[in-house]
Design an enzyme around this catalytic site. Structure first.
Site, PDB file in Angstrom:
ATOM      1  N   ASN A   9       0.873  -1.179   0.000  1.00 22.04           N
ATOM      2  CA  ASN A   9       0.000   0.000   0.000  1.00 22.04           C
ATOM      3  C   ASN A   9       0.908   1.226   0.000  1.00 22.04           C
ATOM      4  OD1 ASN A   9      -1.816   2.034   0.454  1.00 22.04           O
ATOM      5  ND2 ASN A   9      -2.206   1.482   2.602  1.00 22.04           N
ATOM      6  N   LYS A  11       0.048   4.235  -0.290  1.00 19.94           N
ATOM      7  CA  LYS A  11      -0.636   5.414   0.263  1.00 19.94           C
ATOM      8  C   LYS A  11      -0.467   6.609  -0.692  1.00 19.94           C
ATOM      9  CE  LYS A  11       0.384   3.539   4.777  1.00 19.94           C
ATOM     10  NZ  LYS A  11       0.189   3.699   6.190  1.00 19.94           N
ATOM     11  N   HIS A  94      -9.399   0.909   4.709  1.00 12.96           N
ATOM     12  CA  HIS A  94      -8.128   1.148   5.398  1.00 12.96           C
ATOM     13  C   HIS A  94      -8.374   2.081   6.581  1.00 12.96           C
ATOM     14  CE1 HIS A  94      -4.044   2.467   6.230  1.00 12.96           C
ATOM     15  NE2 HIS A  94      -3.656   1.363   5.608  1.00 12.96           N
ATOM     16  N   GLU A  96      -6.821   4.527   7.695  1.00 14.56           N
ATOM     17  CA  GLU A  96      -6.650   5.962   7.429  1.00 14.56           C
ATOM     18  C   GLU A  96      -7.907   6.538   6.775  1.00 14.56           C
ATOM     19  OE1 GLU A  96      -2.903   5.592   5.379  1.00 14.56           O
ATOM     20  OE2 GLU A  96      -2.009   4.958   7.263  1.00 14.56           O
ATOM     21  N   GLU A 166      -5.284  -5.138  10.565  1.00  8.46           N
ATOM     22  CA  GLU A 166      -4.301  -4.079  10.752  1.00  8.46           C
ATOM     23  C   GLU A 166      -4.611  -3.315  12.040  1.00  8.46           C
ATOM     24  OE1 GLU A 166      -2.289  -2.965   6.838  1.00  8.46           O
ATOM     25  OE2 GLU A 166      -4.028  -1.668   7.052  1.00  8.46           O
ATOM     26  N   GLY A 172       2.387   2.213  10.626  1.00  2.57           N
ATOM     27  CA  GLY A 172       3.284   3.354  10.462  1.00  2.57           C
ATOM     28  C   GLY A 172       3.985   3.777  11.736  1.00  2.57           C
ATOM     29  N   SER A 213       3.520  -2.169  10.289  1.00  2.00           N
ATOM     30  CA  SER A 213       4.966  -2.146  10.503  1.00  2.00           C
ATOM     31  C   SER A 213       5.647  -3.480  10.169  1.00  2.00           C
ATOM     32  CB  SER A 213       5.297  -1.705  11.939  1.00  2.00           C
ATOM     33  OG  SER A 213       4.807  -0.389  12.167  1.00  2.00           O
TER      34      SER A 213
HETATM   35  C1  PEP Z   1      -0.653   0.078   5.813  1.00  2.00           C
HETATM   36  O1  PEP Z   1      -0.565   1.156   5.269  1.00  2.00           O
HETATM   37  O2  PEP Z   1      -1.618  -0.650   5.583  1.00  2.00           O
HETATM   38  C2  PEP Z   1       0.417  -0.337   6.712  1.00  2.00           C
HETATM   39  C3  PEP Z   1       0.326  -1.503   7.289  1.00  2.00           C
HETATM   40  O3  PEP Z   1       1.455   0.546   6.902  1.00  2.00           O
HETATM   41  P1  PEP Z   1       2.889   0.207   7.590  1.00  2.00           P
HETATM   42  O4  PEP Z   1       3.367  -1.093   7.020  1.00  2.00           O
HETATM   43  O5  PEP Z   1       3.742   1.366   7.226  1.00  2.00           O
HETATM   44  O6  PEP Z   1       2.642   0.095   9.056  1.00  2.00           O
END
Ligand code: PEP
Length: 252
Positions: A9, A11, A94, A96, A166, A172, A213
């Site tokens: 992803n 973003k 997601h 976000e 998630e 992040g 992460s």
């Molecule tokens: C994500 O954007 O879905 C995500 C898991 O980000 P990160 O791997 O940076 O934590």
């Protein structure tokens, strides 16, 4: 045996030229990892550049959001059929989008039913916030997001769905969940809901990813868990070496 699944992803990162650069470093190596389903999800304006570079490879392309309506007066939105012109995959719900853009379980569900109609493979994100985690509400939140988000899906389409657990506190932040915690959410919360909704056989065929992460260093811990079928990768998917390493770990 579920085929492992690794999705990046991106973003709101990588314009078309940067997408070209990143994919130049990624495509050869990623294409060679045949045993893993591999997908990249750049921003809308980079999808065309990505589609051209992925043409003829085994690497899938996904968008990060869409509207559920087929067309009309929805300024700034993109329809499922438009996504389908370039992509086979769509990220839905997601955190976000839930946190900053008013995405709810109801809109996730509308989008999922639209993905079913367009025959796009959805990556449906669920996960609790830090406050919910600390209040011990993980099971309740994840169960409800999964059930409400996936309701009304046909038995033909259900096996195609990919669920991404998630935990918001791990996205992040550099603070990944432990693999054991993710495994217990997958096997103790998500898989039972899927079983209840679609039956044991279908539930066993649905991929449940972990996201938050994930790096090349911790991927092996996650992928060795029986109910973690891959990863949705944010930050680490912007680095070609790192994302390739994660996909290679998934292939082991
Ligand atoms: C994500 O954007 O879905 C995500 C898991 O980000 P990160 O791997 O940076 O934590």
């Amino acid at each position: 045996m579920r085929t492992k699944f690794v999705a990046g992803n991106w973003k709101m990162n990588k314009n078309a030229a940067e997408t070209h650069d990143l994919l130049s470093m990624l495509v050869g190596g990623l294409d060679a990892i045949h045993t893993v389903e591999r997908v990249v999800c750049p921003p809308f304006t980079s999808l065309m550049a990505a589609a051209e570079m992925l043409n003829g490879t085994g690497i899938g392309l996904g968008a990060q959001n869409m509207h559920w309506e087929e067309k009309g007066a929805f300024t700034g939105e993109v329809a499922p059929g438009m996504v389908k012109e370039l992509c086979g995959y769509i990220i839905l719900g997601h955190s976000e989008r839930r946190a900053y853009f008013g995405e709810t379980d109801e809109t996730v569900n509308k989008k999922l039913l639209a993905a079913q109609k367009a025959w796009l493979t959805p990556i449906v994100c669920v996960g609790e916030t830090l406050a919910q985690y600390e209040a011990g509400e993980t099971a309740q939140v994840v169960a409800s997001q999964t059930r409400l988000g996936l309701q009304g899906v046909s038995s033909e389409f259900a096996p195609r769905i990919v669920v991404a657990y998630e935990p918001v506190w791990a996205i992040g932040t550099g603070k990944a969940s432990s693999a054991e915690n993710a495994q217990s959410v997958h096997s103790g919360i998500i898989r039972p809901i899927l079983t209840d909704m679609f039956g044991a056989e279908t539930a066993q065929s649905i991929r449940v990813l972990y996201g938050g992460s994930v790096t090349a260093a911790n991927a092996v811990d996650f992928f060795s868990q029986p109910d973690i079928d891959g990863a949705l990768v944010g930050g680490a998917s912007l680095k070609a070496d790192e994302f390739l390493s994660i996909a290679r770990v998934a292939a082991q």
